[in-house]
Design a protein around this motif. Sequence first.
Motif, short mmCIF file in Angstrom:
data_model
loop_
_atom_site.label_atom_id
_atom_site.label_comp_id
_atom_site.label_asym_id
_atom_site.label_seq_id
_atom_site.Cartn_x
_atom_site.Cartn_y
_atom_site.Cartn_z
N GLU A 13 0.83 -1.21 0.00
CA GLU A 13 0.00 0.00 0.00
C GLU A 13 0.86 1.26 0.00
O GLU A 13 0.54 2.25 -0.66
CB GLU A 13 -0.92 0.02 1.22
N GLY A 14 1.95 1.22 0.75
CA GLY A 14 2.85 2.37 0.78
C GLY A 14 3.48 2.62 -0.58
O GLY A 14 3.55 3.77 -1.05
N ILE A 15 3.91 1.55 -1.24
CA ILE A 15 4.49 1.69 -2.57
C ILE A 15 3.46 2.23 -3.55
O ILE A 15 3.72 3.15 -4.33
CB ILE A 15 5.04 0.33 -3.07
N VAL A 21 1.18 9.33 -5.92
CA VAL A 21 1.52 10.74 -5.69
C VAL A 21 2.63 11.20 -6.63
O VAL A 21 2.58 12.32 -7.16
CB VAL A 21 1.92 10.95 -4.22
N LEU A 22 3.61 10.35 -6.86
CA LEU A 22 4.70 10.72 -7.75
C LEU A 22 4.18 11.04 -9.16
O LEU A 22 4.55 12.07 -9.74
CB LEU A 22 5.72 9.58 -7.83
N ILE A 23 3.33 10.20 -9.69
CA ILE A 23 2.86 10.37 -11.07
C ILE A 23 1.72 11.38 -11.17
O ILE A 23 1.74 12.25 -12.06
CB ILE A 23 2.42 9.03 -11.66
N ILE A 105 6.43 9.91 0.88
CA ILE A 105 7.59 9.47 0.09
C ILE A 105 7.40 9.84 -1.38
O ILE A 105 8.34 10.30 -2.05
CB ILE A 105 7.78 7.95 0.24
N GLY A 106 6.18 9.67 -1.88
CA GLY A 106 5.91 10.05 -3.26
C GLY A 106 6.14 11.53 -3.51
O GLY A 106 6.65 11.93 -4.57
#
Length: 254
Positions: A13-15, A21-23, A105-106
């Motif tokens: 889930e974290g990944i 969020v990154l994309i 993190i993202g």
Amino acid sequence: METPSLFKRCFGEGIGTALLVLIGPGTAAFNGIITANNNESTTLADIGVISFAFAIIVMAMIYSIGRLTGCHINPAVTIALASTGHFPWKEVGPYLLAQCVGGTIGAFGIVSVLGMDGVLIGNLGATVLAPSTGYIQGIFIEAIAAFILMFVIMGVAVDSRAPKDWGGLVIGLTVGGIIMMTAGPTGASFNPARTFGPYVVDSLLGGNINWVQFPVYVIGPIMGAVAAAVLYKYIYSSEKLPLIKENSHKEIGK
């Protein structure tokens, strides 16, 4: 088949949330940099590109980690599933923590790609209310967006009678469509973790964030998602929609 451990599912889930969020917000931040450098305003075409980026990453996550975690990648989805008995309450806390950490993190990932321009100009794609959008109106809009998403999730992913293998595509396109409709007034979050990550990193690195607005992106999505899940279950109550066993999971989405 052995059910993956809670730790592995939370890690997944974290990944998933980090990549979302990154994309997604990352594309919004990049668009903000481009429009600022060219002294232009954001157009509907820009919003369409951002929406498509979200649709792509949601589909990708559902088909890649859905078998492991259910691919909630959204605290509102997790809470809504638990509220209708489709997810164990004792796992809600770990899932929410994993999603918020992943979102943060993202957001740091956006900084690694776009540099400080991503923070100071693109604002890491953080969601904010438009000047013409009131606080209560913002909550209502976010609730509507989450309601649409969750109702679709219930129909195409949670319901065991749904057509096989179509959930990721339908949910991803639904996310994109919702963003096209609601990006103007609220920034189209309908996901507390998606807003939380950029807010935290923006705040740490000197971005312009108004935390007073953050409850809009928590209250609205949770209210809307829970309402959709409860309504869907009520509509099909006579057909006894099967509950998910405590240690099971379904492929879900955003």
